[in-house]
Design a protein around this motif. Structure first.
Motif, PDB file in Angstrom:
ATOM      1  N   ASN A 102       0.610  -1.250  -0.053  1.00  0.00           N
ATOM      2  CA  ASN A 102       0.022   0.106  -0.149  1.00  0.00           C
ATOM      3  C   ASN A 102       0.978   1.194  -0.036  1.00  0.00           C
ATOM      4  OD1 ASN A 102      -2.470  -1.142  -0.300  1.00  0.00           O
ATOM      5  ND2 ASN A 102      -2.584  -1.323   2.054  1.00  0.00           N
ATOM      6  N   LYS A 103       1.841   1.271   0.666  1.00  0.00           N
ATOM      7  CA  LYS A 103       2.862   2.358   0.842  1.00  0.00           C
ATOM      8  C   LYS A 103       3.613   2.662  -0.733  1.00  0.00           C
ATOM      9  CE  LYS A 103       4.769   2.989   5.084  1.00  0.00           C
ATOM     10  NZ  LYS A 103       5.841   2.634   6.076  1.00  0.00           N
ATOM     11  N   PRO A 118       0.017   3.387  -3.332  1.00  0.00           N
ATOM     12  CA  PRO A 118      -1.171   3.837  -2.909  1.00  0.00           C
ATOM     13  C   PRO A 118      -2.289   4.083  -3.607  1.00  0.00           C
ATOM     14  CG  PRO A 118       0.722   5.534  -3.337  1.00  0.00           C
ATOM     15  CD  PRO A 118       1.160   4.384  -3.700  1.00  0.00           C
TER      16      PRO A 118
END
Length: 138
Positions: A80-81, A84
């Motif tokens: 997710n980082k 995003p």
């Protein structure tokens, strides 16, 4: 139409499956060492349009998280980082390894071929993705 990609993340290996352009059929893409998963995905996303990523969520029979869940959660946070804007959906992956092994037997693979854990991981991701597609409402 962009593809949907499924990830069966494991401690050592990660099986990856992807849909066709029409999101009808799931096919095994590859199995890679888990430590290379994010680099592989960055390269893949640069080449192919992907609408959504399914990441297996290991559960026990009583629906509690399995012992491998914390490892996968760390991967999800890193994913997710790094990506995003990518839609992520967690999907139940119970029984996919057993179903993959049975699929190998039903396909007539020899015992030596069925011991290929990388192939089991790839088939597991494919089963997870095809199951998702069969439940998807258009």
């Amino acid at each position: 139409m962009p593809r949907i990609l499924a990830i069966d993340y494991g401690q050592k290996r990660t099986g990856i499956a992807v849909t066709d352009d029409f999101q009808i059929i799931a096919s095994g893409l590859t199995t890679i060492p888990s430590e290379t998963a994010l680099v592989f995905l960055k390269d893949y996303f640069g080449k192919e349009k992907v609408e959504k990523v399914l990441i297996g969520q290991p559960k026990q029979m009583n629906y509690e998280d399995s012992e491998s869940a914390p490892l996968i959660e760390v991967f999800v946070v890193k994913f997710n980082k790094m990506f995003p804007d990518m839609k992520v959906e967690r999907v139940d992956e119970r029984f996919t390894s057993k179903m993959a092994f049975q699929t190998m037997i039903d396909s007539g693979l020899k015992k030596k071929q069925r011991q290929n854990k990388a192939l089991i991981d790839e088939i597991s991701a494919t089963i997870m993705l095809q199951d998702y597609l069969s439940r998807k409402i258009f």
